[in-house]
Design a protein around this motif. Structure first.
Motif, PDB file in Angstrom:
ATOM      1  N   THR A   1       0.823  -1.205   0.000  1.00 27.13           N
ATOM      2  CA  THR A   1       0.000   0.000   0.000  1.00 27.13           C
ATOM      3  C   THR A   1       0.860   1.259   0.000  1.00 27.13           C
ATOM      4  OG1 THR A   1      -0.133   0.115   2.420  1.00 27.13           O
ATOM      5  CG2 THR A   1      -1.806  -1.213   1.273  1.00 27.13           C
ATOM      6  N   ASP A   2       0.254   2.336  -0.474  1.00 26.12           N
ATOM      7  CA  ASP A   2       0.959   3.614  -0.515  1.00 26.12           C
ATOM      8  C   ASP A   2       1.320   4.115   0.877  1.00 26.12           C
ATOM      9  OD1 ASP A   2       0.441   3.397  -3.180  1.00 26.12           O
ATOM     10  OD2 ASP A   2      -1.031   5.015  -3.281  1.00 26.12           O
ATOM     11  N   SER A   3       0.610   3.650   1.878  1.00 28.25           N
ATOM     12  CA  SER A   3       0.816   4.138   3.248  1.00 28.25           C
ATOM     13  C   SER A   3       1.850   3.336   4.018  1.00 28.25           C
ATOM     14  CB  SER A   3      -0.518   4.122   4.011  1.00 28.25           C
ATOM     15  OG  SER A   3      -1.049   2.805   4.064  1.00 28.25           O
ATOM     16  N   ILE A   4       2.581   2.455   3.361  1.00 31.09           N
ATOM     17  CA  ILE A   4       3.554   1.635   4.074  1.00 31.09           C
ATOM     18  C   ILE A   4       4.589   2.500   4.789  1.00 31.09           C
ATOM     19  CG2 ILE A   4       5.081   1.427   2.058  1.00 31.09           C
ATOM     20  CD1 ILE A   4       5.693  -1.450   3.027  1.00 31.09           C
ATOM     21  N   ASP A   5       5.028   2.050   5.936  1.00 32.18           N
ATOM     22  CA  ASP A   5       6.049   2.771   6.687  1.00 32.18           C
ATOM     23  C   ASP A   5       7.329   2.881   5.853  1.00 32.18           C
ATOM     24  OD1 ASP A   5       7.074   3.649   9.537  1.00 32.18           O
ATOM     25  OD2 ASP A   5       8.561   2.229   8.757  1.00 32.18           O
ATOM     26  N   ARG A   6       7.909   4.075   5.855  1.00 33.36           N
ATOM     27  CA  ARG A   6       9.088   4.328   5.023  1.00 33.36           C
ATOM     28  C   ARG A   6      10.251   3.400   5.387  1.00 33.36           C
ATOM     29  NH1 ARG A   6      11.019   8.434   1.945  1.00 33.36           N
ATOM     30  NH2 ARG A   6       9.085   9.581   2.275  1.00 33.36           N
ATOM     31  N   ASP A   7      10.484   3.185   6.650  1.00 35.38           N
ATOM     32  CA  ASP A   7      11.602   2.336   7.062  1.00 35.38           C
ATOM     33  C   ASP A   7      11.383   0.882   6.625  1.00 35.38           C
ATOM     34  OD1 ASP A   7      12.894   4.475   8.233  1.00 35.38           O
ATOM     35  OD2 ASP A   7      12.051   4.100  10.228  1.00 35.38           O
ATOM     36  N   VAL A   8      10.150   0.419   6.730  1.00 34.03           N
ATOM     37  CA  VAL A   8       9.835  -0.944   6.294  1.00 34.03           C
ATOM     38  C   VAL A   8      10.033  -1.076   4.786  1.00 34.03           C
ATOM     39  CG1 VAL A   8       7.983  -2.650   6.075  1.00 34.03           C
ATOM     40  CG2 VAL A   8       8.246  -1.359   8.206  1.00 34.03           C
ATOM     41  N   TRP A   9       9.623  -0.045   4.069  1.00 33.25           N
ATOM     42  CA  TRP A   9       9.791  -0.041   2.616  1.00 33.25           C
ATOM     43  C   TRP A   9      11.271  -0.090   2.235  1.00 33.25           C
ATOM     44  CZ3 TRP A   9       7.526  -1.088  -1.727  1.00 33.25           C
ATOM     45  CH2 TRP A   9       7.920  -0.478  -2.920  1.00 33.25           C
ATOM     46  N   HIS A  10      12.053   0.759   2.853  1.00 32.87           N
ATOM     47  CA  HIS A  10      13.488   0.761   2.548  1.00 32.87           C
ATOM     48  C   HIS A  10      14.138  -0.569   2.910  1.00 32.87           C
ATOM     49  CE1 HIS A  10      13.629   5.448   2.798  1.00 32.87           C
ATOM     50  NE2 HIS A  10      13.326   5.017   1.582  1.00 32.87           N
ATOM     51  N   ALA A  11      13.722  -1.166   4.017  1.00 33.85           N
ATOM     52  CA  ALA A  11      14.299  -2.441   4.447  1.00 33.85           C
ATOM     53  C   ALA A  11      14.073  -3.533   3.413  1.00 33.85           C
ATOM     54  CB  ALA A  11      13.690  -2.864   5.783  1.00 33.85           C
ATOM     55  N   SER A  12      12.982  -3.414   2.662  1.00 30.62           N
ATOM     56  CA  SER A  12      12.643  -4.444   1.688  1.00 30.62           C
ATOM     57  C   SER A  12      13.464  -4.338   0.411  1.00 30.62           C
ATOM     58  CB  SER A  12      11.145  -4.355   1.350  1.00 30.62           C
ATOM     59  OG  SER A  12      10.362  -4.432   2.518  1.00 30.62           O
ATOM     60  N   TRP A  13      14.179  -3.221   0.240  1.00 30.64           N
ATOM     61  CA  TRP A  13      15.004  -3.031  -0.955  1.00 30.64           C
ATOM     62  C   TRP A  13      16.459  -3.428  -0.728  1.00 30.64           C
ATOM     63  CZ3 TRP A  13      13.559  -1.172  -5.869  1.00 30.64           C
ATOM     64  CH2 TRP A  13      12.206  -0.856  -6.000  1.00 30.64           C
ATOM     65  N   THR A  14      16.829  -3.671   0.508  1.00 33.82           N
ATOM     66  CA  THR A  14      18.215  -4.044   0.800  1.00 33.82           C
ATOM     67  C   THR A  14      18.337  -5.555   0.909  1.00 33.82           C
ATOM     68  OG1 THR A  14      17.928  -3.950   3.205  1.00 33.82           O
ATOM     69  CG2 THR A  14      18.514  -1.899   2.094  1.00 33.82           C
ATOM     70  N   ARG A  15      19.476  -6.084   0.494  1.00 36.95           N
ATOM     71  CA  ARG A  15      19.681  -7.527   0.548  1.00 36.95           C
ATOM     72  C   ARG A  15      20.422  -7.975   1.804  1.00 36.95           C
ATOM     73  NH1 ARG A  15      23.762  -5.619  -2.728  1.00 36.95           N
ATOM     74  NH2 ARG A  15      25.868  -6.449  -2.295  1.00 36.95           N
ATOM     75  N   TYR A  16      21.018  -6.990   2.548  1.00 39.46           N
ATOM     76  CA  TYR A  16      21.814  -7.389   3.714  1.00 39.46           C
ATOM     77  C   TYR A  16      21.657  -6.410   4.876  1.00 39.46           C
ATOM     78  CZ  TYR A  16      24.991  -4.065   1.387  1.00 39.46           C
ATOM     79  OH  TYR A  16      25.525  -2.971   0.751  1.00 39.46           O
ATOM     80  N   GLY A  17      20.495  -5.781   4.982  1.00 39.72           N
ATOM     81  CA  GLY A  17      20.285  -4.787   6.042  1.00 39.72           C
ATOM     82  C   GLY A  17      20.008  -5.385   7.403  1.00 39.72           C
ATOM     83  N   ARG A  18      19.676  -6.673   7.438  1.00 40.84           N
ATOM     84  CA  ARG A  18      19.391  -7.378   8.690  1.00 40.84           C
ATOM     85  C   ARG A  18      18.186  -6.786   9.424  1.00 40.84           C
ATOM     86  NH1 ARG A  18      22.354 -12.156   8.561  1.00 40.84           N
ATOM     87  NH2 ARG A  18      24.512 -11.730   7.941  1.00 40.84           N
ATOM     88  N   GLU A  19      17.262  -6.180   8.657  1.00 37.71           N
ATOM     89  CA  GLU A  19      16.080  -5.592   9.285  1.00 37.71           C
ATOM     90  C   GLU A  19      15.096  -6.683   9.709  1.00 37.71           C
ATOM     91  OE1 GLU A  19      17.597  -2.841   6.012  1.00 37.71           O
ATOM     92  OE2 GLU A  19      16.967  -4.944   6.136  1.00 37.71           O
ATOM     93  N   VAL A  20      14.315  -6.364  10.713  1.00 38.09           N
ATOM     94  CA  VAL A  20      13.324  -7.322  11.218  1.00 38.09           C
ATOM     95  C   VAL A  20      12.026  -7.239  10.430  1.00 38.09           C
ATOM     96  CG1 VAL A  20      11.940  -7.995  13.222  1.00 38.09           C
ATOM     97  CG2 VAL A  20      14.329  -7.281  13.540  1.00 38.09           C
TER      98      VAL A  20
END
Length: 369
Positions: A344-363
């Motif tokens: 959705t357009d309202s997705i949290d920015r940090d969650v969105w960015h985490a999904s574009w990285t391959r090794y960010g180790r985000e939860v």
């Protein structure tokens, strides 16, 4: 003839075949029709029913288009898997460096054609041909047919600009090229890498000379975006920054180099923040599935959130981009594991960015929302 009782009008006597005599009235029958008021009421009722039906029809059509879009992304994701199986586990990249300067930037979409049952189109491509810098030389004539061939799997049915577009080459000659409603993940845009063709590794999957494979996706294949929707540009250009154009159809040419400072101006999602940095507008976003590093190629970063109010920004071949679609309130993405999700357009920015990285180790990623 005789006068009938009860003041009846004159009737003719007739003889029935049975021999009986009967009266036939000469008085015309009284047929009652619709009144104007009744007709208007019927028309009004029909209008209301049509008004109620049209949104349902449109919703059904969009549901079918959305399903086809998901299927397209699923096919592209599966093609990436099959490509990796054929090439030592590596994903298709954005081309390779070239001694004379500008890379030979055959896009990942050019490389996976055989795996979406389009080998006949790839047969039109000689990957040994150097395409050259798009601002200095024309695309070699041997590649014109491939560049101008539309690939149905690369076009979302809801993308109204999924058609052939003209581009002007450095000599001034024009050719027709076909685009893509989908782009491969170059990175989050948080690492300061905005140029998909300078060979600088990013935190995503695809750049010039990239050798990323499944084992490099440390965040997990179900938590990392491989491909995302982005609308094909409408083709309209404007030589001035104002008035601002529709960000769904056009993107903005920046008057300064793309860097982290400019990228930070887009983070608030307010177009007013970037208007001082806009020089003009172009309508060529994703017009070119054949080439990846050119400004209108199908490789993007996820710096801006889906369907951002801020336009995609381009300076040379560097870009700050957003995933975009004509599906109401969302975009579709294909994760590295091949699954397709609505974001959705309202997705949290940090969650969105985490999904574009391959090794960010985000939860948290789009898979956990």
């Amino acid at each position: 003839m005789f006068r009938l009782k009860n003041h009846w009008r004159l009737r003719h006597l007739s003889v029935h075949p049975t021999g009986l005599t009967r009266l036939r009235s000469t008085q015309p029958m009284n047929h009652r029709g619709f009144t104007l008021v009744e007709l208007l009421v019927v028309i009004a009722i029909i209008g209301v029913l049509v008004g109620l039906l049209l949104p349902a029809v449109q919703a059904a059509r969009e549901a079918a288009r959305s399903m086809q879009c998901s299927n397209n992304l699923k096919q592209i994701g599966l093609a990436m898997h099959n490509y990796a199986s054929a090439y030592n586990g590596k994903f298709p990249n954005n081309g390779y460096t070239w001694p004379s300067g500008y890379p030979s930037d055959y896009s990942p979409f050019a490389k996976v054609l055989p795996f979406i049952e389009q080998a006949q189109i790839q047969d039109l491509i000689d990957f040994d041909i150097y395409m050259g810098h798009p601002a200095l030389v024309d695309l070699p004539v041997e590649l014109h047919e491939a560049a101008g061939t539309r690939v149905p799997t690369y076009e979302c049915p809801s993308d109204v600009n999924g058609t052939l577009h003209h581009i002007e080459m450095s000599s001034g000659a024009t050719i027709e090229v076909a685009g893509s409603s989908y782009s491969m993940n170059q990175g989050s845009g948080l690492d300061g890498v905005f140029h998909p063709g300078n060979g600088s590794p990013s935190d995503g999957l695809c750049w010039i000379g990239a050798k990323v494979g499944f084992r490099d996706v440390l965040d997990g294949t179900s938590n990392t975006i491989a491909f995302a929707e982005t609308l094909i540009g409408g083709g309209l250009t404007q030589a001035t920054p104002t008035p601002a154009m529709d960000v769904s159809f056009s993107r903005a040419a920046a008057n300064v180099a793309i860097d982290t400072t400019l990228a930070e101006q887009t983070d608030a999602g307010n177009i007013d923040n970037v208007m001082p940095y806009i020089d003009s507008w172009t309508g060529d976003r994703n017009h070119y599935w054949l080439r990846g590093s050119v400004p209108n190629g199908p490789v993007i970063n996820g710096r801006m959130t889906p369907n951002s109010n801020v336009p995609d920004l381009v300076y040379g071949s560097s870009k700050i981009t957003a995933a975009r679609s004509n599906h109401t309130g969302l975009v579709k993405v294909c994760l590295v594991d091949g699954s397709v999700r609505n974001v959705t357009d309202s997705i949290d920015r940090d969650v969105w960015h985490a999904s574009w990285t391959r090794y960010g180790r985000e939860v948290k990623t789009v898979s956990s929302e």
